[in-house]
Design a protein around this motif. Sequence first.
Motif, PDB file in Angstrom:
ATOM      1  N   TRP A   1      43.631  41.668  30.635  1.00 45.18           N
ATOM      2  CA  TRP A   1      42.656  41.754  31.722  1.00 45.18           C
ATOM      3  C   TRP A   1      41.472  42.615  31.313  1.00 45.18           C
ATOM      4  O   TRP A   1      40.328  42.330  31.654  1.00 45.18           O
ATOM      5  CB  TRP A   1      43.325  42.336  32.977  1.00 45.18           C
ATOM      6  N   THR A   2      41.731  43.714  30.565  1.00 44.16           N
ATOM      7  CA  THR A   2      40.640  44.585  30.127  1.00 44.16           C
ATOM      8  C   THR A   2      39.721  43.840  29.175  1.00 44.16           C
ATOM      9  O   THR A   2      38.500  43.944  29.272  1.00 44.16           O
ATOM     10  CB  THR A   2      41.206  45.823  29.406  1.00 44.16           C
ATOM     11  N   SER A   3      40.303  43.073  28.248  1.00 44.86           N
ATOM     12  CA  SER A   3      39.439  42.380  27.293  1.00 44.86           C
ATOM     13  C   SER A   3      38.612  41.301  27.962  1.00 44.86           C
ATOM     14  O   SER A   3      37.463  41.087  27.592  1.00 44.86           O
ATOM     15  CB  SER A   3      40.275  41.724  26.203  1.00 44.86           C
ATOM     16  N   VAL A   4      39.181  40.609  28.943  1.00 49.39           N
ATOM     17  CA  VAL A   4      38.445  39.497  29.541  1.00 49.39           C
ATOM     18  C   VAL A   4      37.562  39.970  30.694  1.00 49.39           C
ATOM     19  O   VAL A   4      36.419  39.563  30.822  1.00 49.39           O
ATOM     20  CB  VAL A   4      39.422  38.410  30.039  1.00 49.39           C
ATOM     21  N   PHE A   5      38.091  40.820  31.579  1.00 50.76           N
ATOM     22  CA  PHE A   5      37.360  41.195  32.795  1.00 50.76           C
ATOM     23  C   PHE A   5      36.941  42.654  32.830  1.00 50.76           C
ATOM     24  O   PHE A   5      36.476  43.135  33.853  1.00 50.76           O
ATOM     25  CB  PHE A   5      38.218  40.899  34.030  1.00 50.76           C
ATOM     26  N   LYS A   6      37.106  43.349  31.728  1.00 54.14           N
ATOM     27  CA  LYS A   6      36.638  44.724  31.582  1.00 54.14           C
ATOM     28  C   LYS A   6      37.296  45.721  32.527  1.00 54.14           C
ATOM     29  O   LYS A   6      36.775  46.793  32.763  1.00 54.14           O
ATOM     30  CB  LYS A   6      35.110  44.848  31.784  1.00 54.14           C
ATOM     31  N   LYS A   7      38.403  45.370  33.122  1.00 51.90           N
ATOM     32  CA  LYS A   7      39.125  46.360  33.925  1.00 51.90           C
ATOM     33  C   LYS A   7      40.586  45.958  33.964  1.00 51.90           C
ATOM     34  O   LYS A   7      40.923  44.839  33.605  1.00 51.90           O
ATOM     35  CB  LYS A   7      38.557  46.438  35.341  1.00 51.90           C
ATOM     36  N   GLN A   8      41.437  46.839  34.407  1.00 52.15           N
ATOM     37  CA  GLN A   8      42.854  46.505  34.482  1.00 52.15           C
ATOM     38  C   GLN A   8      43.191  45.968  35.858  1.00 52.15           C
ATOM     39  O   GLN A   8      42.442  46.132  36.808  1.00 52.15           O
ATOM     40  CB  GLN A   8      43.699  47.748  34.227  1.00 52.15           C
ATOM     41  N   ILE A   9      44.359  45.358  35.928  1.00 46.08           N
ATOM     42  CA  ILE A   9      44.870  44.917  37.236  1.00 46.08           C
ATOM     43  C   ILE A   9      45.202  46.174  38.039  1.00 46.08           C
ATOM     44  O   ILE A   9      45.765  47.120  37.500  1.00 46.08           O
ATOM     45  CB  ILE A   9      46.136  44.070  37.044  1.00 46.08           C
ATOM     46  N   ASP A  10      44.870  46.151  39.334  1.00 47.29           N
ATOM     47  CA  ASP A  10      45.087  47.370  40.115  1.00 47.29           C
ATOM     48  C   ASP A  10      46.522  47.537  40.565  1.00 47.29           C
ATOM     49  O   ASP A  10      46.994  48.646  40.753  1.00 47.29           O
ATOM     50  CB  ASP A  10      44.161  47.355  41.344  1.00 47.29           C
ATOM     51  N   ASN A  11      47.221  46.436  40.764  1.00 45.34           N
ATOM     52  CA  ASN A  11      48.564  46.563  41.309  1.00 45.34           C
ATOM     53  C   ASN A  11      49.433  45.405  40.832  1.00 45.34           C
ATOM     54  O   ASN A  11      49.025  44.254  40.935  1.00 45.34           O
ATOM     55  CB  ASN A  11      48.467  46.535  42.848  1.00 45.34           C
ATOM     56  N   LEU A  12      50.591  45.701  40.278  1.00 50.53           N
ATOM     57  CA  LEU A  12      51.520  44.647  39.868  1.00 50.53           C
ATOM     58  C   LEU A  12      52.791  44.818  40.669  1.00 50.53           C
ATOM     59  O   LEU A  12      53.395  45.887  40.669  1.00 50.53           O
ATOM     60  CB  LEU A  12      51.821  44.761  38.363  1.00 50.53           C
TER      61      LEU A  12
END
Lengths: 158, 139
Positions: free
Chosen positions: A73-84
């Motif tokens: 997610w960081t590489s594609v959308f420049k941020k991490q997922i907020d909640n898994l």
Amino acid sequence: MADEALFQFLHNELIQYVYKSAEQGEMENGRCITRLENMGFRVGQGLIERFTKDTARFKDELDVMKFICKDFWTSVFKKQIDNLRTNHQGIYVLQDNKFRLLAQMSGGKQYLEHAPKYLAFSCGLVRGGLSNLGVKSIVTAEVSTMPACKFQIMIQKM
Amino acid sequence: MAVCIAVIAKENYPLYIRSIPTENELKFHYTVHTSLDVVEEKISAVGKALVDQRELYLGLLYPTEDYKVYGYVTNSKVKFVIVVDSSNTALRDNEIRSMFRKLHNSYTDVMCNPFYNPGDPIQSKAFDNMVSAMMVQVC
């Protein structure tokens, strides 16, 4: 990675193109969404191959999901997922509170009915990545308030 | 310095297999096929710490009287197998690792090629050239 605006513009044009070149009948039965999702699938397969080239081997499914939520997610959308969240029985819900591809569209309920088009490619991306890592899945996305969205991943046990 | 190089898909069928000298191809096909069992055993070894669980490089799979077989598994469960001549004892572990690195890089490039469908046999000339460069020194 290149500036993210480039991909966002290309993504938006892609969706416009797919809908413009669809015939009358196709627009109603969701064929366009499927086409976008399949594009995302192939891209996801290639992307994952590149990203996992230097990482260590994944121990189990949860490890794979954590990789998707953080590094991918960081590489594609420049941020991490907020909640898994998971129910440990093959269903994972990934929550992104400010999804990059929807952030420019609206900050609330406006244009909500158009959101699924813009999420199809990303669903395919996740499905393709998972499939290349050996996890068969079905990925769906839902939006209740822009730009937050939830991706639901259902693992298919063979 | 390799005698045979093979790329095996995650469903265990060969995507690419090349060997020199070309007369004994069937023997190499058989060697690679039997090495797949060893690969499976290594990646599913739960309790034993023989191979570091997190590494992609598997090391020497098994030696035969003429050849040594090395293995490498990617995160997408694609296996690379390299068979080298036993008489060539000058080959160090690092060199084998770097050969696998090159193979992995080329395979990633093949994957990202829009004209390639995952699961098809590899027909890329660039991949062929890279493999030839690794094999040519034997003759």
